[in-house]
Structures are given as structure tokens and as C-alpha cells.
Design a protein around this motif. Structure first.
Motif, short mmCIF file in Angstrom:
data_model
loop_
_atom_site.label_atom_id
_atom_site.label_comp_id
_atom_site.label_asym_id
_atom_site.label_seq_id
_atom_site.Cartn_x
_atom_site.Cartn_y
_atom_site.Cartn_z
N THR A 278 0.84 -1.21 0.00
CA THR A 278 0.00 0.00 0.00
C THR A 278 0.86 1.25 0.00
O THR A 278 0.61 2.21 -0.73
CB THR A 278 -0.96 0.00 1.20
OG1 THR A 278 -2.00 -0.94 0.97
CG2 THR A 278 -1.58 1.37 1.44
N GLU A 279 1.89 1.26 0.82
CA GLU A 279 2.79 2.42 0.87
C GLU A 279 3.41 2.67 -0.51
O GLU A 279 3.44 3.81 -0.99
CB GLU A 279 3.88 2.17 1.91
CG GLU A 279 4.91 3.29 2.05
CD GLU A 279 4.43 4.46 2.91
OE1 GLU A 279 3.22 4.51 3.25
OE2 GLU A 279 5.25 5.33 3.22
N SER A 280 3.88 1.62 -1.15
CA SER A 280 4.54 1.76 -2.45
C SER A 280 3.57 2.24 -3.52
O SER A 280 3.89 3.14 -4.31
CB SER A 280 5.14 0.42 -2.88
OG SER A 280 6.14 0.01 -1.97
N ILE A 281 2.39 1.65 -3.56
CA ILE A 281 1.40 2.02 -4.58
C ILE A 281 0.93 3.46 -4.40
O ILE A 281 0.88 4.24 -5.36
CB ILE A 281 0.21 1.03 -4.55
CG1 ILE A 281 0.61 -0.29 -5.20
CG2 ILE A 281 -1.02 1.62 -5.24
CD1 ILE A 281 -0.43 -1.39 -5.14
N THR A 282 0.58 3.81 -3.18
CA THR A 282 0.08 5.18 -2.96
C THR A 282 1.20 6.21 -3.16
O THR A 282 0.93 7.32 -3.62
CB THR A 282 -0.57 5.33 -1.57
OG1 THR A 282 0.35 4.88 -0.56
CG2 THR A 282 -1.85 4.51 -1.47
N LYS A 283 2.43 5.85 -2.85
CA LYS A 283 3.55 6.76 -3.09
C LYS A 283 3.75 6.98 -4.59
O LYS A 283 3.97 8.12 -5.04
CB LYS A 283 4.82 6.20 -2.46
CG LYS A 283 6.03 7.13 -2.57
CD LYS A 283 7.23 6.54 -1.84
CE LYS A 283 8.42 7.46 -1.91
NZ LYS A 283 9.60 6.91 -1.18
N LEU A 284 3.67 5.92 -5.37
CA LEU A 284 3.81 6.05 -6.83
C LEU A 284 2.71 6.94 -7.39
O LEU A 284 2.97 7.82 -8.22
CB LEU A 284 3.74 4.67 -7.49
CG LEU A 284 5.04 3.86 -7.51
CD1 LEU A 284 4.77 2.42 -7.90
CD2 LEU A 284 6.05 4.49 -8.48
N LEU A 285 1.48 6.71 -6.95
CA LEU A 285 0.36 7.51 -7.45
C LEU A 285 0.48 8.97 -7.04
O LEU A 285 0.16 9.88 -7.81
CB LEU A 285 -0.97 6.93 -6.95
CG LEU A 285 -1.37 5.58 -7.54
CD1 LEU A 285 -2.53 4.98 -6.75
CD2 LEU A 285 -1.76 5.73 -9.01
N ALA A 286 0.95 9.19 -5.80
CA ALA A 286 1.02 10.56 -5.27
C ALA A 286 2.22 11.32 -5.82
O ALA A 286 2.10 12.50 -6.19
CB ALA A 286 1.10 10.51 -3.74
N GLN A 287 3.36 10.67 -5.88
CA GLN A 287 4.59 11.39 -6.20
C GLN A 287 5.09 11.20 -7.63
O GLN A 287 5.98 11.94 -8.06
CB GLN A 287 5.70 10.98 -5.22
CG GLN A 287 5.37 11.33 -3.76
CD GLN A 287 6.52 11.10 -2.81
OE1 GLN A 287 7.49 10.42 -3.14
NE2 GLN A 287 6.42 11.64 -1.61
N HIS A 288 4.52 10.24 -8.33
CA HIS A 288 4.97 9.99 -9.69
C HIS A 288 3.81 9.83 -10.68
O HIS A 288 3.73 8.81 -11.38
CB HIS A 288 5.87 8.75 -9.72
CG HIS A 288 7.11 8.91 -8.90
ND1 HIS A 288 8.18 9.68 -9.32
CD2 HIS A 288 7.44 8.45 -7.67
CE1 HIS A 288 9.12 9.66 -8.38
NE2 HIS A 288 8.68 8.92 -7.37
N PRO A 289 2.96 10.83 -10.78
CA PRO A 289 1.88 10.76 -11.77
C PRO A 289 2.45 10.71 -13.19
O PRO A 289 1.76 10.29 -14.11
CB PRO A 289 1.07 12.03 -11.52
CG PRO A 289 2.00 12.96 -10.82
CD PRO A 289 2.92 12.10 -10.02
N ASP A 290 3.71 11.11 -13.34
CA ASP A 290 4.37 11.05 -14.65
C ASP A 290 4.54 9.61 -15.13
O ASP A 290 4.79 9.38 -16.31
CB ASP A 290 5.76 11.72 -14.56
CG ASP A 290 6.60 11.16 -13.44
OD1 ASP A 290 7.72 10.69 -13.71
OD2 ASP A 290 6.13 11.19 -12.28
N GLN A 291 4.40 8.64 -14.23
CA GLN A 291 4.53 7.23 -14.62
C GLN A 291 3.17 6.58 -14.90
O GLN A 291 3.08 5.37 -15.09
CB GLN A 291 5.24 6.44 -13.52
CG GLN A 291 6.70 6.82 -13.31
CD GLN A 291 7.42 5.88 -12.34
OE1 GLN A 291 7.03 4.72 -12.19
NE2 GLN A 291 8.44 6.38 -11.68
#
Lengths: 147, 156
Positions: free
Chosen positions: A70-83
Motif C-alpha cells: 500500500t505504501e509503495s502504490i500510494t507513493k507512486l500515485l502521489a509522487q509519480h503521476p508522470d509514470q
């Protein structure tokens, strides 16, 4: 009732019992796999790695491991919308991946990431992922509401 | 050999040393996320009362140290819950604006404070952990702290 077996047949029965998973508490995720899954969760810094994690350790997605995912997924969505385009591509190839991503947007997540997910995908959504954006925003909103 | 106890009614985790004395007692909660519980825990939002074997006996399993992260500063102390891998005791989310610290939801784990985890880590290094006994845990008990925390945050 006494069951009589030859010595050879008892040996087969005992041998079969010895092949049971070393962690009978969770045959779906044996101890060795659980340890590998646990070691992996701090390194899921791309959508490809998240997707590979589910393929390799799906049955281990529980307890503390699931919290790390959950931490990894939400971090990717929050901090890396470019991906996001890479996320869309993986979902196109494996539609079941979308549900796993959405499932992990929940009340165990960091509030700051949930708020950022709402901002990112309500206002900066790629046209190709309009339906996904709605689901991401809805999941984040519900998670915040549930806290 | 030391052991842990988790009181689900009073929301406390305690470490009992080999000589039978308490090594400390701290605030802890077992508040399982509802949607996750529906899919993975047969809708139960709390651990069953039972005694579980500790898997990380001498030191917590390490994770990136982050007081606001999933696990907190000192990793996770896992124990063997039937049909659920990865369950343990850890800290984290220390200052989350909605539900800070131990009351922050988990996927089955017991969440406590960084101070508790440090003290437990120091004791288990010389007096290895054997079991954790969960008692007084129920749907009402597991959720009571969450309700209080929400009331504090939302001013009701």
C-alpha cells in the motif's frame, strides 16, 4: 477401528506428511516466500516492480507485507503521476492488475499520499485513463472518509 | 525467554521478561481496514484471541526507518497467524493528520509506538521473544479507539 498397513505403505504416508508446507499456518504463502515478499516491499519504486511483485508473491499480500505494498502504490500515485502511462500499459496487458492497485488505496495509507492522489487524478488525468482516474479518486476519497 | 501480550480491550501491549517482570507497557491497537478485512479476514476487523508463536525472536525484521511510514523506525516483529502471513507488531504513521500513531489502520498487524518498539527491540536482543498472547480483542474493542480518534479529529 485399527487400520493395518504394511511397513512400506506407512513409509509412503509418513513421507507424504513430511512434504506438507513448512509453514502449515499459511500453505498459500510458505515461510520462505513470505520472507522474500517482505524483503521486496521496500523496493517497489516502479509500476513494473509492483506488477512483478503481485505475480511472484500474490498469496503473500497480507499483514505487514500488504501494508508495505500500500505504501509503495500510494507513493507512486502521489509522487509519480508522470509514470501513469506505464500503469495504464500494464493494466491493458493484465486487466486484473487494476483491481489490485485500487484495493491498496485504503485507510492504512498515508493521508498525505491519499490527498495528493485526489489532486493528481481529479485535475491532471490523461484522457486515456479517464475511467481509471475516477476509480483512483473515489478510492482515495473513501479511504480518507474511513479514517 | 520473553513474551508479549496484547490487551485488545485496554489497547495495551506489554513485554514480560524471562524473570516474569514487566519490561514495559504501551498503547497499541489492532484496527484492520474494513475493505481489506472483508476480502481477506472474513470480515473480521481484529485478530482472534489466541497465543501466537513469534517468528522474529531476536530482532525485528528491518524496513526503511520512517516514523511516518508503514512500519515506523524499528521494523516489524512478525508472529504466526494461521492462514495469514506477514502479521506482526510495528509502529508508523506517528503524526498522520487523520488517525495518528497506533490507531492508524493496518492489514492485520498490531500497531504501537516507536518508543514501544525500541524498548521491545532492546529487550528481545538479550531475552528472545517466544509468543504473543492476544486477549480481550473483539470487533467493539478494536474499533473503540478509532471512534475516539475520529471524534478528537473531527471535533464531535
Amino acid at each position: 477401528m485399527i487400520i493395518k498397513l504394511s511397513t512400506a505403505k506407512w513409509a509412503v504416508v509418513v513421507g507424504a506428511l513430511c512434504l506438507l508446507p513448512s509453514s502449515p499456518s499459511d500453505a498459500g504463502c510458505p515461510t520462505k516466500e513470505a520472507n522474500k515478499a517482505e524483503a521486496s516491499v521496500d523496493k517497489l519504486d516502479s509500476w513494473e516492480k509492483v506488477h512483478s511483485f503481485f505475480k511472484a508473491f500474490g498469496p503473500c499480500d497480507d499483514g505487514g507485507v500488504a501494508e508495505g505494498v500500500t505504501e509503495s502504490i500510494t507513493k507512486l500515485l502521489a509522487q509519480h503521476p508522470d509514470q501513469s502511462d506505464r500503469l495504464v500499459g500494464l493494466i491493458k496487458a493484465d486487466p486484473a492488475f487494476e483491481a489490485k492497485v485500487i484495493e491498496h488505496i485504503d485507510t492504512t495509507a498515508r493521508s498525505a499520499y491519499l490527498e495528493k492522489i485526489r489532486t493528481n487524478y481529479a485535475h491532471q488525468c490523461l484522457p486515456a485513463m479517464a475511467a481509471l482516474c475516477k476509480k483512483l479518486v473515489h478510492a482515495a476519497t473513501e479511504a480518507i472518509r474511513g479514517m | 525467554m520473553s513474551k508479549l501480550t496484547y490487551d485488545g480491550t485496554n489497547h495495551k501491549i506489554e513485554i514480560i521478561k524471562n524473570d516474569g517482570t514487566s519490561g514495559g507497557k504501551w498503547t497499541a491497537y489492532n484496527n484492520i481496514d474494513s475493505s481489506f478485512a472483508n476480502k481477506h479476514w472474513d470480515k473480521h476487523r481484529h485478530l482472534p484471541n489466541d497465543t501466537y508463536t513469534i517468528l522474529d525472536k531476536k530482532q525485528p525484521n528491518k524496513h526503511e526507518a520512517d516514523a511516518e511510514g508503514s512500519y515506523g523506525l524499528y521494523g516489524i516483529i512478525r508472529f504466526d497467524v494461521p492462514n495469514h502471513s506477514g502479521v506482526g507488531v510495528h509502529s508508523g504513521r506517528a503524526h498522520d493528520p487523520h488517525t495518528p500513531g497506533p490507531e492508524h489502520a493496518t492489514h492485520g498487524c498490531i500497531r504501537t509506538t516507536d518508543a514501544a518498539m525500541l524498548a521491545i527491540k532492546q529487550i528481545m536482543a538479550i531475552d528472545p521473544l517466544t509468543t504473543i498472547t492476544v486477549f480481550g480483542n473483539s470487533e467493539v474493542a478494536a474499533q473503540s479507539g478509532k471512534t475516539k480518534a475520529q471524534a478528537i479529529v473531527h471535533g464531535t
